[in-house]
Design an enzyme around this catalytic site. Structure first.
Site, PDB file in Angstrom:
ATOM      1  CG  HIS A   1      16.668  22.298  30.089  1.00 34.72           C
ATOM      2  ND1 HIS A   1      17.948  22.553  29.928  1.00 34.72           N
ATOM      3  CD2 HIS A   1      16.192  22.776  31.099  1.00 34.72           C
ATOM      4  CE1 HIS A   1      17.949  23.632  31.082  1.00 34.72           C
ATOM      5  NE2 HIS A   1      17.015  23.573  31.939  1.00 34.72           N
TER       6      HIS A   1
ATOM      7  CE  LYS B   1      19.149  18.726  23.641  1.00 31.97           C
ATOM      8  NZ  LYS B   1      18.847  19.276  25.036  1.00 31.97           N
TER       9      LYS B   1
ATOM     10  CE1 TYR C   1      22.296  21.339  23.174  1.00 32.41           C
ATOM     11  CE2 TYR C   1      24.152  22.343  24.547  1.00 32.41           C
ATOM     12  CZ  TYR C   1      22.642  22.419  24.121  1.00 32.41           C
ATOM     13  OH  TYR C   1      22.007  23.486  24.483  1.00 32.41           O
TER      14      TYR C   1
ATOM     15  CG  ASP D   1      17.162  24.601  34.862  1.00 34.64           C
ATOM     16  OD1 ASP D   1      16.424  24.881  34.002  1.00 34.64           O
ATOM     17  OD2 ASP D   1      18.229  24.498  34.677  1.00 34.64           O
TER      18      ASP D   1
END
Length: 183
Positions: A62, A72, A132, A170
């Site tokens: 992603h 991130k 994260y 996904d």
């Protein structure tokens, strides 16, 4: 904290200094000054996310596009994952290449992934809690994705394909050639 830049410029593996004794351990997981110096840029994180998954769960790949792109800083609180970043920056010499990091609750290693990268992870342990930080807020209209088994990128997940657990969303992501541009 030890910072090691990967072959993908701007991606760093972070290894904390862990102080252990008979009571357990202590470590500094994030320090804004140390982090900025280590990655060579000022990043302001605005959102923290956490997920829990079972063995074989593959989340990703992603990313966010345009003004909503996200950097991130990822880590595992419990369990083990194979973490993956794919360079999608159009003018990068490593465009389409990937880097992996083994993250676990035991090694406390972190992976910094700058804006312009797709990101995903595969759970290797029975369960894993993944955490994260993001430097930009999520925006549904800016979602992008890359199929986990893209033949051009050719990620070695080192896991039996028949044991992967992947969301329907996904499994229908595009290949690199058809993926939404990051900017």
């Amino acid at each position: 904290m030890k910072f090691t830049e990967t072959k993908l410029k701007g991606c760093f593996i972070l290894e904390p200094k862990i102080i252990k004794d008979e009571r357990g351990y202590f470590m500094e997981s994030f320090n804004e000054k140390t982090f900025s110096e280590g990655v060579g840029q000022n990043i302001t994180f605005v959102q923290d996310n956490q997920s829990f998954s079972t063995k074989g769960v593959l989340r990703g790949l992603h990313y966010q596009t345009g003004e909503h792109a996200q950097a991130k800083l990822v880590r595992v609180l419990h369990g083990e994952v194979l973490d993956v970043a794919v360079d999608l920056r159009p003018n990068s010499p490593t465009f389409g290449q990937y880097e992996t990091a083994f993250l676990s609750g035991e090694n406390q290693t972190q992976f910094f992934i700058p804006r312009g990268f797709a990101h995903g992870f595969l759970v290797l342990s029975e369960t894993a809690t993944f955490f994260y930080k993001c430097d930009n807020f999520y925006n549904k209209d800016s979602e992008g994705g890359l199929i986990y088994n893209d033949p051009t990128v050719n990620i070695d997940w080192n896991f039996p394909k028949e044991q992967l657990i992947i969301s329907e969303k996904d499994t229908i992501l595009p290949i690199l050639e058809n993926a939404k541009k990051v900017w």
